[in-house]
Design an enzyme around this catalytic site. Sequence first.
Site, PDB file in Angstrom:
ATOM      1  N   HIS A   1      -1.078   6.381   5.506  1.00 53.44           N
ATOM      2  CA  HIS A   1      -0.295   5.386   4.786  1.00 53.44           C
ATOM      3  C   HIS A   1       1.226   5.781   4.471  1.00 53.44           C
ATOM      4  CE1 HIS A   1       0.949   0.912   6.338  1.00 53.44           C
ATOM      5  NE2 HIS A   1       1.506   1.797   6.739  1.00 53.44           N
TER       6      HIS A   1
ATOM      7  N   CYS B   1       0.586  -1.399  -0.033  1.00 55.88           N
ATOM      8  CA  CYS B   1       0.043   0.255  -0.592  1.00 55.88           C
ATOM      9  C   CYS B   1       1.136   1.143   0.009  1.00 55.88           C
ATOM     10  CB  CYS B   1      -1.137   0.228   0.965  1.00 55.88           C
ATOM     11  SG  CYS B   1       0.137  -0.180   2.494  1.00 55.88           S
TER      12      CYS B   1
END
Length: 140
Positions: A80, A21
């Site tokens: 993130h 990710c």
Amino acid sequence: HLDALAADGVVLTQHYVQPVCTPSRAALMTSRYPVRYGLQHHVIGDYEARALPRAERLMPQRLRAAAGVPYRTSLVGKWHLGYYRHSALPNARGFDSFYGYVTGEEQYYNHTKHVTHWRAYAPAWCVDFHANDTVNRDAD
């Protein structure tokens, strides 16, 4: 309806993703390959003091500059891309509002995160659900 939206907007026909990710998010936000700024291999861990470099212009900054008019940007979901200091958070990177997580592996039903990394002797639970720059403990 989607065809009408596409006709009035931009259609992405060649966008590549990475196997995890953080590199994929970084590529989407910067429109550059993550190898150019060192985020091509792994996710940014909970214990790491690193983030997407400040020199990289992100999507909300580019949208605001291209609009030529007041333009509001919001991020809902997972960031993130680093959070070890305030300047790495979404609100400092061009988003007017942020509602979501700054790391990975969150529990979507109770907004907690199971922490197990090399510094922890035993697993622990923590809250990782933010409304802008503050932890939102009342999220349902």
